[in-house]
Design a protein around this motif. Structure first.
Motif, PDB file in Angstrom:
ATOM      1  N   LYS A   1      -1.801   9.569  -5.564  1.00 20.48           N
ATOM      2  CA  LYS A   1      -2.785  10.564  -4.421  1.00 20.48           C
ATOM      3  C   LYS A   1      -4.172  11.245  -5.158  1.00 20.48           C
ATOM      4  N   LEU A   2      -3.591  10.607  -6.831  1.00 17.09           N
ATOM      5  CA  LEU A   2      -5.088  10.589  -8.066  1.00 17.09           C
ATOM      6  C   LEU A   2      -6.925  10.804  -6.851  1.00 17.09           C
ATOM      7  N   LEU A   3      -6.394   9.563  -7.168  1.00 11.24           N
ATOM      8  CA  LEU A   3      -7.226   8.586  -6.541  1.00 11.24           C
ATOM      9  C   LEU A   3      -8.051   9.029  -4.891  1.00 11.24           C
ATOM     10  N   ALA A   4      -7.193   9.361  -4.671  1.00 10.52           N
ATOM     11  CA  ALA A   4      -7.007   9.442  -3.229  1.00 10.52           C
ATOM     12  C   ALA A   4      -7.936  11.026  -3.015  1.00 10.52           C
ATOM     13  N   ARG A   5      -8.148  12.128  -4.348  1.00 13.01           N
ATOM     14  CA  ARG A   5      -8.538  13.015  -4.416  1.00 13.01           C
ATOM     15  C   ARG A   5      -9.604  13.301  -4.556  1.00 13.01           C
ATOM     16  N   ASP A   6      -9.817  12.170  -6.171  1.00 16.90           N
ATOM     17  CA  ASP A   6     -11.059  11.552  -6.209  1.00 16.90           C
ATOM     18  C   ASP A   6     -12.397  11.080  -4.765  1.00 16.90           C
ATOM     19  N   LEU A   7     -11.443  10.539  -3.971  1.00 18.07           N
ATOM     20  CA  LEU A   7     -12.356   9.523  -2.996  1.00 18.07           C
ATOM     21  C   LEU A   7     -12.384  11.246  -2.092  1.00 18.07           C
ATOM     22  N   GLY A   8     -12.107  11.725  -2.246  1.00 15.26           N
ATOM     23  CA  GLY A   8     -12.799  12.961  -1.134  1.00 15.26           C
ATOM     24  C   GLY A   8     -11.537  13.600  -0.352  1.00 15.26           C
ATOM     25  N   PHE A   9     -10.749  12.723   0.069  1.00 15.37           N
ATOM     26  CA  PHE A   9      -9.744  13.024   1.406  1.00 15.37           C
ATOM     27  C   PHE A   9      -8.681  13.998   0.278  1.00 15.37           C
ATOM     28  N   SER A  10      -8.686  15.194   1.730  1.00 19.20           N
ATOM     29  CA  SER A  10      -7.776  16.361   1.021  1.00 19.20           C
ATOM     30  C   SER A  10      -6.530  16.170   0.761  1.00 19.20           C
ATOM     31  N   GLU A  11      -5.752  15.404   0.686  1.00 16.81           N
ATOM     32  CA  GLU A  11      -4.362  15.187   0.782  1.00 16.81           C
ATOM     33  C   GLU A  11      -4.275  13.099   0.740  1.00 16.81           C
ATOM     34  N   CYS A  12      -3.175  13.311  -0.307  1.00 17.21           N
ATOM     35  CA  CYS A  12      -2.402  12.109   0.089  1.00 17.21           C
ATOM     36  C   CYS A  12      -1.103  11.725   0.439  1.00 17.21           C
ATOM     37  N   HIS A  13      -0.577  11.773   1.843  1.00 15.68           N
ATOM     38  CA  HIS A  13       0.650  12.053   2.111  1.00 15.68           C
ATOM     39  C   HIS A  13       2.235  10.481   1.560  1.00 15.68           C
ATOM     40  N   ASP A  14       3.053  11.792   0.968  1.00 11.67           N
ATOM     41  CA  ASP A  14       3.740  10.392   0.690  1.00 11.67           C
ATOM     42  C   ASP A  14       4.154  10.225   1.781  1.00 11.67           C
ATOM     43  N   PHE A  15       4.261   8.821   2.554  1.00  4.35           N
ATOM     44  CA  PHE A  15       4.627   8.284   4.467  1.00  4.35           C
ATOM     45  C   PHE A  15       6.191   7.500   3.608  1.00  4.35           C
ATOM     46  N   GLY A  16       6.409   7.068   3.328  1.00  2.00           N
ATOM     47  CA  GLY A  16       8.160   6.515   3.094  1.00  2.00           C
ATOM     48  C   GLY A  16       8.370   5.678   2.105  1.00  2.00           C
ATOM     49  N   GLY A  17       8.915   4.980   1.637  1.00  3.77           N
ATOM     50  CA  GLY A  17       8.966   3.514   0.506  1.00  3.77           C
ATOM     51  C   GLY A  17       8.793   2.168   1.492  1.00  3.77           C
ATOM     52  N   MET A  18       9.284   1.299   0.994  1.00  2.66           N
ATOM     53  CA  MET A  18       8.828  -0.298   2.163  1.00  2.66           C
ATOM     54  C   MET A  18       9.698  -0.222   2.798  1.00  2.66           C
ATOM     55  N   ASP A  19      10.454   1.043   3.603  1.00  6.49           N
ATOM     56  CA  ASP A  19      10.878   0.469   5.300  1.00  6.49           C
ATOM     57  C   ASP A  19      10.125   1.440   6.222  1.00  6.49           C
ATOM     58  N   SER A  20       9.153   2.040   5.474  1.00  5.12           N
ATOM     59  CA  SER A  20       7.578   2.687   5.622  1.00  5.12           C
ATOM     60  C   SER A  20       6.566   2.160   6.369  1.00  5.12           C
ATOM     61  N   VAL A  21       6.306   1.070   5.355  1.00  2.00           N
ATOM     62  CA  VAL A  21       5.525   0.218   5.584  1.00  2.00           C
ATOM     63  C   VAL A  21       5.040  -0.424   7.188  1.00  2.00           C
ATOM     64  N   PRO A  22       6.342  -0.420   7.472  1.00  2.00           N
ATOM     65  CA  PRO A  22       4.937  -0.996   8.998  1.00  2.00           C
ATOM     66  C   PRO A  22       5.209   0.195   9.708  1.00  2.00           C
ATOM     67  N   LEU A  23       5.655   0.773   9.432  1.00  3.63           N
ATOM     68  CA  LEU A  23       5.017   2.810  10.512  1.00  3.63           C
ATOM     69  C   LEU A  23       3.454   2.900  10.383  1.00  3.63           C
ATOM     70  N   LEU A  24       3.612   2.179   9.091  1.00  6.84           N
ATOM     71  CA  LEU A  24       1.948   2.980   8.414  1.00  6.84           C
ATOM     72  C   LEU A  24       0.771   1.222   8.682  1.00  6.84           C
ATOM     73  N   ASP A  25       1.685   0.132   8.528  1.00  9.50           N
ATOM     74  CA  ASP A  25       0.675  -0.854   9.568  1.00  9.50           C
ATOM     75  C   ASP A  25       0.938  -0.503  11.042  1.00  9.50           C
ATOM     76  N   GLU A  26       1.038   0.204  11.531  1.00 14.78           N
ATOM     77  CA  GLU A  26       1.151   0.537  13.225  1.00 14.78           C
ATOM     78  C   GLU A  26       0.292   2.487  13.218  1.00 14.78           C
ATOM     79  N   MET A  27       0.082   2.439  12.059  1.00 11.30           N
ATOM     80  CA  MET A  27      -0.954   3.937  12.461  1.00 11.30           C
ATOM     81  C   MET A  27      -1.648   3.421  12.579  1.00 11.30           C
ATOM     82  N   ALA A  28      -2.269   2.335  11.428  1.00  7.76           N
ATOM     83  CA  ALA A  28      -3.175   1.242  11.323  1.00  7.76           C
ATOM     84  C   ALA A  28      -3.728   0.795  13.167  1.00  7.76           C
TER      85      ALA A  28
END
Length: 213
Positions: free
Chosen positions: A163-190
Motif C-alpha cells: 500500500k505504501l509502495l503503491a502510493r510512492d508510485l503515484g497511485f491514489s489508493e491500493c485496495h485490499d482485494f482479499g486473501g489467497m482465495d481472491s488471487v484468481p479474481l485479481l487474475d480475472e480483473m487483469a
C-alpha cells in the motif's frame, strides 16, 4: 510525515519486461534503491535508466534478491517459476507477483502466487500491479491522477508494504482485494483489463478506479 512511515528501501525487480522499467523508474523517483536482477548473459535494456538514476543498479538475480527488502517478480507467467527458483533464500522477504496473467494447464500450482510461495518458502507473497498496463503506470504522477491499485494475498505485512509502495508510485489508493482465495479474481480483473485495452482497442492508457457517490 503522511503515508511514508519509513525510510527508503532496497527493492529488487526481477525481470526484463516493459513493466520492469516502469516500476524501476517510479520507485527510484520515490527515493528507493532499485536493484534490477537479470540472468547471466541476458541483454540489458535499462541503459536509459542507468544513465538517469544513481539509485538504479543492474546485477545478478541472486545478488539483487539477497540485498532487497522487497522483491518484484515481473517475469512472464511461463518464466515466473524459473525466476523464483533463482532467488535463493528469501523466506523473510516480501515478494510481489506482478504477472499480468496466470499460467495455464499446470497441475502442480493453482496460480503463480501459490507457485512462488511453494518455491521460495516466503509467507509474504502477494499479487499486485497486474491489473494495469505499463502506459497507465507511466502516468500515475499526473496531478489529476485517480488510478487505483489492488493487492491480494494472506500476508498483512506484505499488504501494508505494498500500500505504501503503491502510493510512492503515484497511485491514489491500493485496495485490499482479499486473501489467497481472491488471487484468481485479481487474475480475472487483469483479463478484463486486457480485453478492454487490446481486444476492444481502448489502449493501454486506461486504468481501473473505484468511485463513491
Amino acid at each position: 510525515m503522511g503515508y511514508k512511515a519509513f525510510a527508503s528501501m532496497n527493492i529488487a525487480i526481477v525481470g526484463n519486461e516493459k513493466m520492469s522499467a516502469v516500476l524501476a523508474q517510479g520507485l527510484a523517483l520515490a527515493g528507493h534503491e532499485v536493484l534490477i536482477g537479470i540472468k547471466e548473459n541476458e541483454l540489458v535494456s535499462f541503459d536509459f535508466l542507468l544513465s538517469e538514476f544513481e539509485n538504479i543498479f543492474v546485477m545478478s538475480i541472486e545478488d539483487a534478491a539477497e540485498a532487497a527488502d522487497v522483491i518484484f517478480l515481473t517475469a512472464s507467467p511461463e518464466n515466473v517459476r524459473e525466476s523464483a527458483y533463482l532467488l535463493d533464500d528469501v523466506r523473510s522477504k516480501v515478494i510481489v507477483d506482478t504477472t499480468f496473467m496466470n499460467f495455464a494447464n499446470d497441475g502442480n500450482y493453482i496460480n503463480t502466487v501459490s507457485a512462488i510461495r511453494a518455491i521460495t518458502g516466503s509467507p509474504y507473497v502477494v499479487k499486485c500491479f497486474n491489473a494495469a498496463g505499463f502506459e497507465a503506470m507511466s502516468n500515475t504522477r499526473k496531478k489529476d491522477n485517480t488510478i487505483d491499485m489492488f493487492v491480494a494475498g494472506d500476508s498483512k505485512k506484505a499488504k501494508e508494504v505494498l500500500k505504501l509502495l503503491a502510493r510512492d508510485l503515484g497511485f491514489s489508493e491500493c485496495h485490499d482485494f482479499g486473501g489467497m482465495d481472491s488471487v484468481p479474481l485479481l487474475d480475472e480483473m487483469a483479463l478484463c483489463y486486457q480485453n478492454l485495452a487490446v481486444k476492444q482497442a481502448e489502449g493501454e492508457k486506461i486504468a481501473i478506479r473505484i468511485t463513491r457517490p
